[in-house]
Design an enzyme around this catalytic site. Structure first.
Site, PDB file in Angstrom:
ATOM      1  N   TYR A 165      20.245  -0.375  21.750  1.00 18.75           N
ATOM      2  CA  TYR A 165      20.799  -0.370  20.396  1.00 18.75           C
ATOM      3  C   TYR A 165      22.257   0.083  20.408  1.00 18.75           C
ATOM      4  CZ  TYR A 165      16.232  -1.381  18.458  1.00 18.75           C
ATOM      5  OH  TYR A 165      15.051  -2.004  18.140  1.00 18.75           O
ATOM      6  N   HIS A 175       6.278 -10.191  14.482  1.00 14.58           N
ATOM      7  CA  HIS A 175       7.320  -9.866  15.445  1.00 14.58           C
ATOM      8  C   HIS A 175       6.793  -9.733  16.871  1.00 14.58           C
ATOM      9  CE1 HIS A 175      11.357  -8.497  16.327  1.00 14.58           C
ATOM     10  NE2 HIS A 175      10.895  -7.412  16.920  1.00 14.58           N
ATOM     11  N   ASP A 233      12.890 -10.400  19.934  1.00 14.31           N
ATOM     12  CA  ASP A 233      13.548  -9.111  19.740  1.00 14.31           C
ATOM     13  C   ASP A 233      14.713  -8.970  20.728  1.00 14.31           C
ATOM     14  OD1 ASP A 233      13.090  -6.459  18.138  1.00 14.31           O
ATOM     15  OD2 ASP A 233      13.410  -5.784  20.192  1.00 14.31           O
TER      16      ASP A 233
END
Length: 386
Positions: free
Chosen positions: A307, A361, A177
């Site tokens: 982000y 994930h 990630d």
């Protein structure tokens, strides 16, 4: 660099406040039998919130986490929380592991001893690592950035400084990630320090250099790009919000434990190899330990910064740019869209490419033994050259 021991100690008043807020939860009316199609399943959420309020034992989880050797480092204006577990073997290799969102250092709790002391888990003491697990800036107990511009590249610089302060001039890096982006920037900007990097995800913003003098995009690579676009259209709304208007969302999630639980649990359900049943795949205690960390540290808003910064500085390459340290990739079947090897080889020096039998994930949390085995196998031949 000032480094001090750290111990988790959430106050009784914070625990009481959480229980009171959970008792006052006001859930919206919903449509029957939607399941997880439009977000967190309402029946599951009710069960999760009830368990959080009445049965979940934070003190038990806190005690478990406090068995790990934790520290706080002051690096410039940034406070970084990290675990530093010395290896048990003849010549442990330093290794920095980096988590992502909506995870935390908690994801690594089970894999840390498997890497630091492999002989106690059926492995070879020759494969031991000195394991360092920092919390990303603005995550968990690491302080939130005070200025804009602290993304994965800047975090890699913090990690390089931390590892030098711990006496590790050369080290290995691993991540998934957001952590895959940090590990990749370490390899890109500090090739003289990186023995190699191991990833279980390729940074989402990664784009190799493409021009008329480069090999044309293959059919397999184009299929991957189409898959990414389709996934972004159907599943990527969370990332768009967190990268464009994060503060409005953060207000609600920071104030409502129900909202926070719904937002985070949806991703664990969708991105793990749980076959739709998050309780069998992740488990309520593991899920709520992670959610509780976000709640008690009030870090959901600051976690969104990665982000925002990722949109401002994508992981792209210019002509002639490559990542020099060797790369190993573990492909877990329930992972988010992953590129073909050829796409990665355009910019990385791929030496190992392993298709894993199970997992998603959150590999370090879901199947830590599988991930640990692949990490050990990848770095084994690199130890002689480090």
């Amino acid at each position: 660099m000032d480094i001090q021991p750290f111990h988790i100690a959430i106050s009784d008043s914070e625990l009481d406040d959480l229980r009171q807020r959970l008792a006052r939860t006001r859930l919206p009316a919903g449509i029957d039998n939607l399941g997880w199609r439009e977000g967190t399943d309402s029946d599951f959420l009710k069960k999760l919130l009830s368990y959080w309020q009445h049965q979940f034992d934070w003190r038990k989880q806190e005690a478990r986490l406090n068995q790990l050797p934790q520290f706080m480092a002051q690096i410039g204006e940034q406070q970084i929380h990290f675990i530093h577990q010395p290896g048990q073997g003849p010549n442990p290799m330093p290794l920095v592991l980096t988590h992502g969102w909506p995870g935390s250092f908690i994801e690594m709790a089970e894999i840390i001893p498997m890497l630091a002391d492999p002989a106690s888990y059926g492995g070879d003491a020759q494969d031991a690592f000195h394991v360092v697990v920092p919390s990303l800036p603005g995550y968990g107990f690491s302080s939130a950035p005070r200025t804009t511009g602290i993304g994965t590249q800047q975090t890699a610089a913090l990690w390089a400084e931390l590892m030098r302060a711990l006496g590790y001039e050369q080290f290995a890096a691993q991540g998934g990630d957001i952590g895959a982006g940090v590990a990749s920037w370490l390899a890109r900007n500090y090739p003289q320090s990186l023995v190699g990097l191991h990833l279980n995800f390729i940074p989402g913003s990664y784009r190799p250099y493409l021009a008329s003098d480069q090999p044309a995009v293959t059919e397999q690579e184009q299929s991957f790009l189409d898959q990414v676009a389709a996934w972004a259209a159907s599943e990527g709304a969370y990332g768009h919000i967190q990268g464009t208007r994060p503060q409005s969302l953060a207000v609600g999630l920071n104030d409502s434990p129900a909202g926070l639980a719904a937002w985070i649990s949806e991703k664990f359900q969708a991105w793990s190899d749980c076959h739709g049943n998050i309780e069998s795949g992740i488990g309520l205690d593991a899920l709520l330990t992670d959610i509780s960390l976000y709640w008690f540290t009030q870090s959901i808003g600051s976690s969104f910064r990665m982000y925002v910064e990722g949109r401002a500085a994508p992981f792209s390459f210019a002509r002639g740019e490559r990542i020099l340290p060797p790369l190993g990739v573990a492909l877990f079947p329930a992972e988010l869209p992953m590129p073909p090897r050829s796409w990665v080889e355009r910019s990385y020096s791929v030496q190992r490419w392993t298709t894993m039998p199970r997992g998603g994930h959150f590999a370090a949390l879901e199947y830590p033994a599988d991930l640990a085995a692949d990490i050990r196998a990848f770095f084994r031949p690199l130890r002689a050259t480090s």
